[in-house]
Design a protein around this motif. Structure first.
Motif, PDB file in Angstrom:
ATOM      1  N   ILE A  38       0.844  -1.187   0.000  1.00 31.33           N
ATOM      2  CA  ILE A  38       0.000   0.000   0.000  1.00 31.33           C
ATOM      3  C   ILE A  38       0.879   1.237   0.000  1.00 31.33           C
ATOM      4  CG2 ILE A  38      -1.744   1.294   1.277  1.00 31.33           C
ATOM      5  CD1 ILE A  38      -2.855  -1.365   2.217  1.00 31.33           C
ATOM      6  N   ILE A  39       0.548   2.165  -0.880  1.00 33.90           N
ATOM      7  CA  ILE A  39       1.306   3.404  -1.016  1.00 33.90           C
ATOM      8  C   ILE A  39       0.374   4.574  -0.733  1.00 33.90           C
ATOM      9  CG2 ILE A  39       2.583   4.871  -2.614  1.00 33.90           C
ATOM     10  CD1 ILE A  39       3.289   2.247  -4.123  1.00 33.90           C
ATOM     11  N   ILE A  40       0.787   5.450   0.175  1.00 34.47           N
ATOM     12  CA  ILE A  40       0.029   6.649   0.496  1.00 34.47           C
ATOM     13  C   ILE A  40       0.967   7.834   0.341  1.00 34.47           C
ATOM     14  CG2 ILE A  40      -1.253   7.895   2.265  1.00 34.47           C
ATOM     15  CD1 ILE A  40      -2.081   5.174   3.387  1.00 34.47           C
ATOM     16  N   ASN A  41       0.565   8.795  -0.470  1.00 33.12           N
ATOM     17  CA  ASN A  41       1.391   9.973  -0.756  1.00 33.12           C
ATOM     18  C   ASN A  41       2.806   9.584  -1.204  1.00 33.12           C
ATOM     19  OD1 ASN A  41      -0.614  11.819  -0.268  1.00 33.12           O
ATOM     20  ND2 ASN A  41      -0.071  12.073   1.872  1.00 33.12           N
ATOM     21  N   ASN A  42       2.871   8.618  -2.096  1.00 34.05           N
ATOM     22  CA  ASN A  42       4.128   8.138  -2.681  1.00 34.05           C
ATOM     23  C   ASN A  42       5.072   7.512  -1.661  1.00 34.05           C
ATOM     24  OD1 ASN A  42       3.377   8.953  -5.292  1.00 34.05           O
ATOM     25  ND2 ASN A  42       3.967  11.047  -4.807  1.00 34.05           N
TER      26      ASN A  42
END
Length: 64
Positions: A38-42
């Motif tokens: 999972i990627i959040i804000n790169n």
């Protein structure tokens, strides 16, 4: 395998949603075929096999 962008950066900013990705972890159960990415804000969220919650250690096979 590329990660899944759960919250796009514009959504996070618009909703005043801030998540400290350095302090966040993901733990899959033992039935999961693979660990999610999972990627959040790169920034990727780290996958773990155990973590401490309210003084107890919880593992990915649901032992405490």
């Amino acid at each position: 395998m590329p990660g899944k962008e759960v919250f796009p950066p514009t959504f996070c900013k618009d909703q005043n949603f801030f998540l400290n990705t350095k302090k966040s972890n993901i733990m899959s159960t033992d039935k999961a075929k693979s660990q999610p990415k999972i990627i959040i804000n790169n920034e990727g969220i780290e996958n773990v096999s155990y973590f401490k919650y309210l003084g107890s250690i919880v593992t990915n096979n649901r032992d405490c």
